[in-house]
Scaffold this active site. Structure first.
Site, short mmCIF file in Angstrom:
data_model
loop_
_atom_site.label_atom_id
_atom_site.label_comp_id
_atom_site.label_asym_id
_atom_site.label_seq_id
_atom_site.Cartn_x
_atom_site.Cartn_y
_atom_site.Cartn_z
N TYR A 71 0.83 -1.20 0.00
CA TYR A 71 0.00 0.00 0.00
C TYR A 71 0.87 1.27 0.00
O TYR A 71 1.96 1.30 0.58
CB TYR A 71 -0.98 0.04 1.18
CG TYR A 71 -0.34 0.07 2.55
CD1 TYR A 71 -0.03 1.27 3.17
CD2 TYR A 71 -0.07 -1.11 3.24
CE1 TYR A 71 0.54 1.31 4.44
CE2 TYR A 71 0.49 -1.10 4.50
CZ TYR A 71 0.79 0.12 5.11
OH TYR A 71 1.35 0.14 6.35
N GLY A 110 7.44 3.82 13.09
CA GLY A 110 6.30 3.87 12.18
C GLY A 110 4.95 3.80 12.85
O GLY A 110 3.92 3.77 12.16
N HIS A 140 -4.42 6.47 14.92
CA HIS A 140 -5.12 7.22 13.88
C HIS A 140 -6.48 6.59 13.57
O HIS A 140 -6.77 5.45 13.96
CB HIS A 140 -4.28 7.29 12.60
CG HIS A 140 -4.00 5.96 11.94
ND1 HIS A 140 -4.92 5.32 11.13
CD2 HIS A 140 -2.90 5.16 11.97
CE1 HIS A 140 -4.40 4.18 10.70
NE2 HIS A 140 -3.18 4.06 11.19
N CYS A 178 0.05 0.11 13.77
CA CYS A 178 -0.60 1.30 14.31
C CYS A 178 -1.79 0.92 15.20
O CYS A 178 -2.27 -0.21 15.17
CB CYS A 178 -1.08 2.20 13.18
SG CYS A 178 0.27 2.99 12.27
N ASN A 195 -5.50 1.53 15.43
CA ASN A 195 -6.63 2.00 14.63
C ASN A 195 -7.82 2.31 15.54
O ASN A 195 -8.20 1.49 16.38
CB ASN A 195 -7.07 0.93 13.64
CG ASN A 195 -6.07 0.68 12.52
OD1 ASN A 195 -6.27 -0.19 11.67
ND2 ASN A 195 -4.97 1.42 12.50
#
Length: 381
Positions: free
Chosen positions: A292, A307, A311, A329, A331
């Protein structure tokens, strides 16, 4: 006979009187040919070369008092200075310039009442290089309780001990901390535990003219006055699928979340104590290795340069609160991500537990991943 003797005696008396008058007229004044007693001493000495620029110029007088002193630069401008109340010494009150010739001038009056003039000069050092330093946080910033103080240099520092002696931190809470060199261009300061909320912090890096080693010297002083804000800590226990926000140790928000994939250590949201570094209304995520690029997400809060972000990811709504399916991450649903984003502050700690992988202490800001005892050994003093 008597007249002759009297005349002779009178003549002798007149001769004697003339002799006394001549001797009085040729007597030497007080002091005679002796030199004046007042004596100037200067530092740097007259004729000195490579004089330091960050040490005050000193002019003193023995057996007398100073009437006036000036030290002038090549442009004829006087260096600011102050005469002591007893008028026996003068010291400059501003730094000197690199590679410049300075001239002394002045006058003192000795205890013998005689004047003495000051003349001479010296030259300051001309470094092989001048190294610039930057300081974070900056003036008037308000930061979270885990924020490190960072001094970064634009060239390697070989004499770290000398440089570190020029760094001071004071704070309204009286908290003690320690400097640690993360590499040859970066030194950080933090306390053993998080900063107390609402602490006022003052940092001084008196680096102008400091010898860094290898012919390099500090280019300028830098200072900062900033504030620690409220105490907010994010706690992530990855198996729980929840992101918890605490204020002063009390839970104020709990958001369903999806963290990094549990079965792939390379994709975990890794264990460790991290620090909120940046906030972005939107952020474009790229990871070609996993297929991606330019995936734009809202309300993105970076907490590691490895990284990891917190979010919005409504595209992953089916897994949020249920399954860890991200690439590392945290989410959140959009409304929750916005609410957290609005509460977040650079410097907030993010504590992650429960993952199969613990991130090595090598990705900024990793200060809190280093145990306190080890952190102290990273000081140059």
């Amino acid at each position: 006979m008597h007249r002759t003797v009297a005349a002779l005696l009178l003549g002798l008396a007149l001769v004697a009187g003339c002799s006394a008058k001549v001797e009085t007229g040729t007597a030497k004044p007080v002091g005679g040919d002796n030199p004046p007693v007042a004596k100037f001493t200067t530092a740097p000495a007259d004729g000195a070369v490579d004089a330091p620029v960050n040490v005050p110029v000193q002019v003193t007088v023995a057996e007398g008092t100073i009437d006036q002193v000036t030290v002038t630069n090549p442009e004829g401008q006087a260096v600011a200075g102050k005469l002591a109340e007893d008028k026996k010494s003068w010291a400059s009150t501003e730094p000197l310039g690199f590679g410049k010739a300075y001239a002394y001038a002045g006058r003192a009056t000795g205890t013998d009442g005689r004047p003495v003039d000051l003349k001479g000069g010296f030259t300051t050092l001309n470094p092989a290089s001048q190294v610039r330093a930057t300081l974070f946080p900056g003036d008037n910033d308000t930061m979270g309780v885990a924020v490190p103080i960072k001094v970064e240099f634009d060239a390697d520092v070989s004499d770290r001990a000398t440089v570190q002696k020029a760094l001071t931190v004071t704070n309204s809470a009286g908290v003690q901390g320690s400097w640690a060199w993360l590499n040859s261009r970066e030194v950080h300061y933090r306390p053993e535990k998080y900063w107390p909320a609402n602490t006022q912090i003052h940092v001084e890096a008196k680096l102008y003219g400091v010898a860094y080693g290898g012919g390099a010297f500090g280019r300028a002083d830098v200072t900062s006055d900033f504030t620690i804000g409220r105490n907010q800590v994010v706690k992530i226990d990855t198996p729980s699928h929840q992101l918890v926000v605490q204020r002063d140790g009390q839970t104020v928000a709990t958001y369903p979340a999806s963290f990094g994939k549990d079965d792939d250590p390379a994709l975990n949201t890794p264990n460790g104590t991290f620090v909120v570094m940046q906030k972005f209304d939107t952020w474009s995520f790229d990871n070609p290795q996993y297929g991606y690029t330019n995936v734009v997400k809202k309300w993105s809060v970076r907490f590691s340069n490895h990284g990891e972000f917190i979010h919005e990811n409504n595209d992953n709504a089916a897994n949020i609160g249920k399954v860890n399916s991200s690439h590392g991450c945290a989410n959140l649903l959009e409304a929750d991500a916005k609410a957290y984003y609005d509460s977040a502050m650079v410097g907030d700690p993010v504590e992650v537990t429960g993952a199969s992988m613990t991130l090595p202490a090598q990705f900024d800001w990793y200060d809190w991943q280093i145990p306190w005892a080890q952190w102290q050994t990273m000081s140059a003093l």
